[in-house]
Each structure stands twice: as structure tokens, then as C-alpha cells.
Scaffold this active site. Structure first.
Site, PDB file in Angstrom:
ATOM      1  N   TYR A 106       0.809  -1.213   0.000  1.00 38.95           N
ATOM      2  CA  TYR A 106       0.000   0.000   0.000  1.00 38.95           C
ATOM      3  C   TYR A 106       0.843   1.263   0.000  1.00 38.95           C
ATOM      4  O   TYR A 106       0.308   2.372   0.019  1.00 38.95           O
ATOM      5  CB  TYR A 106      -0.984  -0.006   1.169  1.00 38.95           C
ATOM      6  CG  TYR A 106      -2.056  -1.063   1.025  1.00 38.95           C
ATOM      7  CD1 TYR A 106      -1.798  -2.235   0.319  1.00 38.95           C
ATOM      8  CD2 TYR A 106      -3.300  -0.908   1.576  1.00 38.95           C
ATOM      9  CE1 TYR A 106      -2.761  -3.211   0.193  1.00 38.95           C
ATOM     10  CE2 TYR A 106      -4.274  -1.886   1.446  1.00 38.95           C
ATOM     11  CZ  TYR A 106      -3.999  -3.036   0.756  1.00 38.95           C
ATOM     12  OH  TYR A 106      -4.951  -4.005   0.627  1.00 38.95           O
ATOM     13  N   ASP A 153      -2.556 -17.839   5.269  1.00 41.51           N
ATOM     14  CA  ASP A 153      -3.657 -18.580   4.631  1.00 41.51           C
ATOM     15  C   ASP A 153      -4.316 -19.514   5.642  1.00 41.51           C
ATOM     16  O   ASP A 153      -5.538 -19.678   5.656  1.00 41.51           O
ATOM     17  CB  ASP A 153      -3.230 -19.318   3.345  1.00 41.51           C
ATOM     18  CG  ASP A 153      -1.813 -19.820   3.381  1.00 41.51           C
ATOM     19  OD1 ASP A 153      -1.066 -19.436   4.299  1.00 41.51           O
ATOM     20  OD2 ASP A 153      -1.430 -20.598   2.501  1.00 41.51           O
ATOM     21  N   LYS A 184       3.034 -14.396   5.533  1.00 41.81           N
ATOM     22  CA  LYS A 184       3.318 -15.298   4.423  1.00 41.81           C
ATOM     23  C   LYS A 184       4.846 -15.494   4.341  1.00 41.81           C
ATOM     24  O   LYS A 184       5.443 -15.503   3.261  1.00 41.81           O
ATOM     25  CB  LYS A 184       2.759 -14.678   3.121  1.00 41.81           C
ATOM     26  CG  LYS A 184       2.628 -15.650   1.979  1.00 41.81           C
ATOM     27  CD  LYS A 184       1.550 -16.682   2.179  1.00 41.81           C
ATOM     28  CE  LYS A 184       1.637 -17.782   1.138  1.00 41.81           C
ATOM     29  NZ  LYS A 184       0.782 -18.924   1.422  1.00 41.81           N
ATOM     30  N   ASP A 208      -5.750  -6.075   5.707  1.00 44.93           N
ATOM     31  CA  ASP A 208      -6.892  -5.461   5.036  1.00 44.93           C
ATOM     32  C   ASP A 208      -7.922  -6.536   4.692  1.00 44.93           C
ATOM     33  O   ASP A 208      -9.119  -6.420   4.993  1.00 44.93           O
ATOM     34  CB  ASP A 208      -6.388  -4.766   3.758  1.00 44.93           C
ATOM     35  CG  ASP A 208      -7.463  -3.917   3.102  1.00 44.93           C
ATOM     36  OD1 ASP A 208      -8.510  -3.711   3.732  1.00 44.93           O
ATOM     37  OD2 ASP A 208      -7.246  -3.454   1.968  1.00 44.93           O
TER      38      ASP A 208
END
Ligand code: NAI
Length: 484
Positions: A133, A213, A180, A237
Site C-alpha cells: 500500500y 492462509d 506469508k 486489510d
């Protein structure tokens, strides 16, 4: 008289777009009825400002007010198509470095969901200014786009400390960090390593890492296991929106953007233009956000009173807005009146938390981690635009580099080695290939890199260059799929 004035909190009020003025107005009315001494500084931001020709969507006057008050209650802001490149929300976050986005997710009385009765009660803490972002994107070639994912040690540390401080202020037991890091070893990996270091300063709290995940999966399977979850910007987000669906949806989700310079309180939802001005918007999220703002101001009793009145109204179920009650629902104004009438009441069944005032974390003076003094340039990655088969490109590049103290080590296509092609890969074609050049000797001077770039330009135009550095003996770059 003066004394009374001095004890008032000054808060910037940004009504925003669409349903913003209705739901922000509802929150202001409830806070006023709770007799909290607030002097509101009403300011503009959003669609109207963009249309007036201000490309930031946030006028200087609004910024000045927030610099003074350091706290804002804000409605949703739109970025109208064709005006301004950047969202006014992101601009505000960046101006004031509100690095922590806090979204409490707690089962609400009277709001039936498939999870009702499971005791969902956790807080998502999302890093709010870094990561993808930062919005730094390039077209490397006309058909290949790239976004830079920027994660800093300091940026990670402050939001991770904030997550632990929230856990303490709310009497919680654990903090999860979801990343991740298994794939993105440098960026998400830095966030994970920082979490593991910071956790040592909070021995009273359990600290667990999980892959993001799996976190998404766990949030749907067993959301009640979480207390606080901290994540980088984009992961946070996405998963915080998922989380708000667990307790009834966007109309119910409050949030705070916290930083050292300012705190901006807003609902998670947007401006809902389809229902704007119709007196049907659900102001729950904004009223709840108002309670978070009161806690930030240290008005703990008033915060509890507002929250209790809101929860009692939801629990009664007599006056709910149409998003939950359907056509039988009441309007925004009637709902707000009901909340005000319920001030002084509390819900019958709602496990309460004793909140302490949140301590904003102090950043540590120097990042621990790697020693940055010992570094060595070991090569350079050059991304070029070329449609040549990799072996032909390699021959041309090797010829161009002849005599320089660096040599072509390999060529890759979107992270997979295609030259030398010892894996026999047949990746989809792309006109953006990466030449990995390695120093022939112990280190590499900039002059040799610049000369290499100049010579390679004759072979294929370069789009992007990255220095390959070893910090204190640790590789500062990732290897390609197939690279030794
Ligand atoms: P949205 O949140 O405005 O609407 C999504 C759906 O939820 C719609 O069906 C809407 O009617 C409903 N909804 C949202 N809030 C509600 C409420 N309080 N009561 C009843 N129903 C409600 O999201 P959308 O449509 O993606 O965005 C609309 C605009 O808002 C866009 O311009 C977007 O950029 C902006 N936006 C601004 C945000 C902010 O300022 N923080 C956050 C999200 C979107």
C-alpha cells in the site's frame, strides 16, 4: 467558565461522503447525550474536495486541525473517478503515520450470525502505511507490471509492539502474528522475525505465529481461539474484512487508526452511496467507533456507557436498521434516539472487559537484527525488456559484458531460472527478463555496474535495477526457483 472550556477535548470531525454525515451525526449525538465534554472542529475531506480541484482530497485546513487536535472522528471518504490519483484515506494515514489499524471483532448481542454463541472476541491489528500500500508501482514493460512491497524493521516493530500493548490494555492472553513468511522470506519474514524478537519483551502474553492462509481458514473454522492478530497491511486489510463478517457485517465494524502524531477513528464500511440520504444507514459501527475514541481520550466511563447503551439497543432488537431488520427496520435517526434513551442501561448478556488506557509503544532506539556496517555488493539484477529466447539474450549479454568484473550468472522469468535452463522449464513467455550479474571478484564497484548497464542498453532496454548485497554474510536477496 474558562476552567470548563480547558477541560474540553478538541476533536476534528470529518463527516465524509455518502452516508458519512448521517452516521457520524448519529455518533456525535450519542456522545453529546453521554455528556462528554468535546469541542468538535468540523472539517472537510473527500469527494467534494477532490471536485473542487484539490488533488489530495484533504484540504490544508483539515490537516492543520488534525495537527492541533491529534484526534479525529471521520466518516467514509470517496475518491471520485477522474479526480486525484490517490485515496484521501490513504493520504490522511500517510500524513499522520497512523501506522496501526485496530479493528475489534466481538460478537454482538441480538445480532444473529452463524457464529452466534461461540464467544468471538478478538482484535485485528493491521500495519497501515507500508507493504504494497506504499503504492509504488511500475510498468516494467508495456505488458508487465510490478508493485514494490516495502516492509521495514521499525515499521514492523512499532505495530507489533502496539498489538502487544493492546493485548495488555484489554487483559488478553495471547497475540498471533499471521504472515506469508514461508514464501516472502525477506518482507513477511522480517515481520515474523520482528514479532519473535518483540514477543520476548512481553513474557506475560502467549505469542504464536501462523501462516496467513491458515489464519484465514482458522478465522472461519474457529474464530473464538483468537485474542489479538497482527498482520502486514494487505493481509490485514483482507482478513479484517473477513473478520467483520463473522459478527454481522460492515455496518457493525468499528476501527481506529493509531500513530504517534494522531489517531483517526472511523467505521470499516464505505460511503454506501446507494443508501445515502435515505435515513436507513446503520450507525452502529460509527457509534461504536465513538466509544473507542472516548477510550483513547481516557473517558473510560463514558466509553462504557455509550457501548452499553448501543449493545442494549441491539439486544432489545426493537429498533434495528433495515440492513438487519429488513423492511420492518427503523431509520438511522430513530435508532440513534433509541441508543440515547438507553444510556444508563447495559445489555443483559455480554461478557465485559476491563479496559486500561492504551500505552502507545516507544520505538527502540536502534534496530537489533543484522549489523548494517558489514556489507558487500556481490552483484546486480537487471530487468530488461526483450523477446529474445533466453539463450540468445544470454549470448548477446555475455558479449556486451566482456572485460568487465562481473558476469552473467543466470536469466530468470518472473522468479524462475530459464538460463541456463537445467530444469528444462518452459515458462509462459514474458517480455520482461531478469539478468542476474555476479561480481567476478570479492566485491563490485558502482563504476562497473554503470558501465554494464550502459552496454546492456544496446542489447535490451533495462527497466529496473537492484543491487545484490550481502549484509554481515547474510544474503540480502532471494534466490530464484532453480538457483543453486
Ligand atoms: P461500502 O462499505 O460503502 O458498501 C458495501 C455494502 O455494505 C453496500 O451494500 C452498502 O449499502 C452496505 N453498507 C455499508 N455500510 C453500511 C451501513 N452503515 N449501513 C447499512 N449498510 C451499509 O463499500 P463500497 O460500495 O465498496 O464503497 C463505496 C465507497 O466508499 C467507495 O467510494 C469507496 O472507495 C469508499 N470507501 C471508503 C472507506 C473509508 O473511507 N474508510 C472504506 C471503504 C470504502
Amino acid at each position: 467558565m474558562n476552567k470548563r472550556k480547558d477541560s474540553r477535548h478538541r476533536v476534528t470531525l470529518i463527516p465524509g461522503d455518502g452516508i458519512g454525515p448521517e452516521v457520524v451525526g448519529a455518533a456525535v449525538e450519542v456522545l453529546r447525550a453521554a455528556e462528554v465534554p468535546i469541542e468538535w472542529e468540523r472539517r472537510e475531506a473527500g469527494a467534494k474536495v477532490f471536485r473542487s480541484g484539490d488533488a489530495s482530497g484533504v484540504p490544508a485546513d483539515t490537516v492543520a486541525s488534525l495537527r492541533r487536535t491529534r484526534i479525529a472522528l471521520k466518516g467514509p471518504l470517496e475518491t471520485p473517478v477522474g479526480f486525484g490519483e490517490k485515496s484521501a484515506n490513504v493520504t490522511l494515514r500517510k500524513y499522520f503515520e497512523t501506522y496501526g489499524n485496530i479493528r475489534p471483532v466481538k460478537e454482538l448481542p441480538g445480532i444473529r450470525t452463524p457464529y452466534s454463541g461461540r464467544g468471538i472476541d478478538f482484535v485485528v491489528v493491521r500495519e497501515n502505511v507500508e507493504d504494497l500500500y506504499a503504492g509504488i508501482e511500475h510498468l516494467q514493460t508495456p505488458s508487465v507490471a510490478q508493485a514494490l512491497k516495502i516492509v521495514s524493521r521499525q515499521g514492523s516493530e512499532r505495530v507489533i509492539r502496539l498489538a502487544f500493548e493492546i493485548a495488555r490494555a484489554e487483559g488478553r492472553k495471547s497475540v498471533h502474528c499471521a504472515t506469508k513468511a514461508n514464501i516472502l522470506k525477506m518482507t513477511e519474514g522480517l515481520f515474523k522475525r520482528t514479532f519473535e524478537e518483540v514477543a520476548k519483551d512481553y513474557p506475560d502474553l502467549r505469542a504464536d505465529h501462523l501462516i496467513v492462509d491458515n489464519c484465514a481458514h482458522q478465522l472461519v473454522m474457529r474464530p473464538e481461539q483468537f485474542d489479538v492478530i497482527v498482520m502486514t497491511n494487505m493481509n490485514g486489510d483482507i482478513l479484517s474484512d473477513l473478520a467483520s463478517a463473522l459478527i454481522g457485517g460492515l455496518g457493525f465494524a468499528p476501527s481506529a487508526n493509531l500513530g504517534d502524531q494522531a489517531a483517526i477513528f472511523e467505521a470499516v464500511h464505505g460511503s454506501a452511496p446507494q443508501i445515502a440520504g435515505k435515513d436507513v444507514a446503520n450507525p452502529t459501527a460509527l457509534i461504536h467507533t465513538g466509544a473507542l475514541l472516548l477510550r483513547h481520550l481516557g473517558e473510560m466511563k463514558a466509553a462504557d456507557a455509550v457501548e452499553n447503551a448501543l449493545l442494549a439497543t441491539l439486544e432489545d432488537g426493537k429498533a434495528l436498521t433495515p440492513d438487519v431488520a429488513g423492511p420492518a427496520g427503523v431509520g438511522t435517526k430513530a435508532f440513534t434516539k433509541e441508543v440515547i434513551r438507553n444510556l444508563g442501561r447495559a445489555p443483559k448478556s455480554y461478557p465485559r472487559r476491563a479496559f486500561k488506557r492504551l500505552k502507545m509503544p516507544r520505538p527502540t532506539p536502534a534496530p537489533s537484527g543484522l549489523s548494517l556496517d558489514v556489507r558487500r555488493t556481490v552483484g546486480v539484477d537487471v530487468f530488461v525488456e526483450s523477446r529474445l529466447p533466453p539463450a540468445d539474450l544470454a549470448r548477446a549479454a555475455e558479449a556486451a559484458l566482456a572485460g568487465l568484473p562481473l558476469k552473467l550468472a543466470q536469466i530468470s522469468n518472473r522468479g524462475a531460472k530459464v538460463y541456463p535452463n537445467d530444469l528444462g522449464l518452459e515458462p509462459e513467455p514474458s517480455d520482461c527478463l531478469r539478468l542476474r550479474l555476479k561480481a567476478a571478484g570479492a566485491s563490485l564497484e558502482d563504476g562497473a555496474i554503470l558501465e554494464a548497464l550502459s552496454r546492456l542498453s544496446a542489447v535490451a532496454p533495462w527497466a529496473h535495477v537492484e543491487r545484490l548485497t550481502e549484509f554481515d554474510g547474510v544474503l540480502g536477496y532471494t534466490k530464484d526457483q532453480g538457483e543453486e
